[in-house]
Design an enzyme around this catalytic site. Structure first.
Site, PDB file in Angstrom:
ATOM      1  N   ILE A 129       0.644  -1.366   0.432  1.00  0.00           N
ATOM      2  CA  ILE A 129      -0.058  -0.305  -0.165  1.00  0.00           C
ATOM      3  C   ILE A 129       0.531   1.226  -0.091  1.00  0.00           C
ATOM      4  O   ILE A 129       0.657   2.372  -0.042  1.00  0.00           O
ATOM      5  CB  ILE A 129      -0.730  -0.149   1.161  1.00  0.00           C
ATOM      6  N   ASP A 130       2.418   1.081   0.183  1.00  0.00           N
ATOM      7  CA  ASP A 130       3.464   2.286   0.739  1.00  0.00           C
ATOM      8  C   ASP A 130       3.215   2.549  -0.495  1.00  0.00           C
ATOM      9  O   ASP A 130       4.118   3.956  -0.844  1.00  0.00           O
ATOM     10  CB  ASP A 130       4.183   1.461   1.250  1.00  0.00           C
ATOM     11  N   HIS A 274      -4.360   0.166  11.240  1.00  0.00           N
ATOM     12  CA  HIS A 274      -4.334  -0.962   9.617  1.00  0.00           C
ATOM     13  C   HIS A 274      -5.830  -0.615   8.791  1.00  0.00           C
ATOM     14  O   HIS A 274      -5.970  -2.478   7.538  1.00  0.00           O
ATOM     15  CB  HIS A 274      -4.637  -2.205  10.272  1.00  0.00           C
ATOM     16  N   VAL A 275      -7.037  -0.611   8.988  1.00  0.00           N
ATOM     17  CA  VAL A 275      -7.729   0.157   8.224  1.00  0.00           C
ATOM     18  C   VAL A 275      -7.083   0.390   6.793  1.00  0.00           C
ATOM     19  O   VAL A 275      -8.207   0.127   6.023  1.00  0.00           O
ATOM     20  CB  VAL A 275      -9.076   1.085   8.763  1.00  0.00           C
TER      21      VAL A 275
END
Ligand code: F6P
Length: 351
Positions: A129-130, A274-275
């Site tokens: 996701i980064d 963490h959502v």
């Protein structure tokens, strides 16, 4: 041909879409046998390998599911010592693997590179996701994370506006500010703070004070790796000191403590955590993950190993694992989005 597939590192929306595309492409185009390795490299590290066969039906209906059907681990490193490495290679041999498709972030690519050097042919698929994998302009999962953070910022905007508060929201991203930058812009943040640009607390306070004078609330979006100029503790320091080396977070609360005494408005901090990694992938991520999975299968079938699939511009390509292992890609200081932010009056905390 028998091909292993594993997902390593933190989970990410779109992993199942990659598993599905790799499997369907290999089954359909060359009739390969596809073996899922469970829980990342941990699946090659125990007494017996942990696997599950992947056939057409087992990967049907998973395209839009978050998480990974194979499980993952961001701790398991088969290269931690010689005996463990040998055991992992022995498991790969006993499973009869001709090659392994490793889907993961920079840590997984570094392990994949080491495993490839020991003789197991590997194709890497970048996941995070980064959005911080070198040589890859967009990793799947990033678009979903940006959408999730943007929605959260919109919600914080309405409550912040109602109370006339300064709302701080902390995003993930480790040492890279891609999520904070894109979601901050999409959510109309007034201040965006990134790991790439050390911020001045006074500059952030000045923006909020000026808005207070106009009766406006403020929203500050901060990447978890951001730090104040001359700050007591850098990200690297916090990581080195932490018993859990990848656990960052807490910068929003630190900033809140620094800002509150400088402002009239109440300051509130929210850590999204963490959502940002959970839930179903966006259509963009489903398509990108499907392309990455199919491309990995093409590399396997063409015998082009020890490479990682990448996206360069609009084009799928691949790079040697050696060029991407142990590295991460930060927002370049001349990135057009930084210029856009400054030119439309979004503060980057520069004083
Ligand atoms: O790399 C993805 C990421 O979600 C980072 O943004 C974050 O710092 C880290 O993983 C959190 O990892 P963990 O799963 O150990 O909490």
């Amino acid at each position: 041909m028998r091909i292993g597939v594993l997902t390593g590192g933190g989970d990410c929306p779109g992993l199942n879409a990659v598993i599905r595309a790799v499997t369907k492409s290999l089954l359909r185009q060359c009739g390969a046998e596809v073996i899922g390795i469970r829980n990342g490299f941990a699946g090659l590290m125990g007494e017996v390998p942990q696997t599950r066969p992947l056939d057409w039906d087992s990967v049907s209906g998973i395209l839009m599911q978050g998480g990974t059907m194979l499980g993952t681990s961001n701790k398991a490193n088969p290269l931690r010592d010689e005996a463990t490495a040998e055991q992992a290679m022995a498991h790969a041999r006993s499973l009869g693997l001709d090659a392994l498709v490793a889907i993961g972030g920079d840590g997984t690519m570094a392990i994949a590179h080491g495993i490839a050097q020991r003789g197991l042919p590997i194709v890497g698929v970048p996941k995070t996701i980064d959005n911080d994998i070198v040589g890859c302009e967009r990793s799947f999962g990033f678009d979903t994370a940006v959408a999730t953070v943007t929605e959260a910022i919109e919600r914080l905007q309405t409550t912040g506006q109602s109370h006339g508060r300064v709302m701080i929201v902390e995003t993930m991203g480790r040492y890279a500010g891609w999520i904070a930058l894109e979601a901050g812009l999409a959510g109309a943040a007034d201040v965006i703070l990134l790991p790439e640009i050390d911020y001045s607390v006074e500059a952030v306070a000045a923006v909020c004070r000026e808005r207070e004078r106009r009766g406006r609330h403020s929203l500050v979006c901060i990447g978890e790796g951001a730090k104040p100029r001359g700050g007591a503790m850098t990200v690297e320091r916090r990581v080195a000191d932490s018993p859990d080396p990848v656990r960052l977070g807490g910068v929003a609360h630190a900033l809140r403590e620094q800002l509150q005494p400088l402002l009239e408005s109440e300051v509130r901090a929210t850590v999204l955590g963490h959502v940002q990694r959970g839930g179903t992938p966006t259509p963009f991520d489903r398509v990108l993950a499907t392309q990455f999975g199919n491309e990995a299968a093409q590399l396997v079938m063409a015998g082009q190993f020890n490479r990682m699939v990448t996206l360069q511009g609009e084009r799928l390509a691949s790079l040697p694992l050696a060029e991407v292992a142990h590295q991460s890609r930060q927002v370049p200081l001349d990135h057009p989005l930084l210029r856009t932010a400054r030119q439309i009056g979004v503060s980057l905390g520069e004083g």
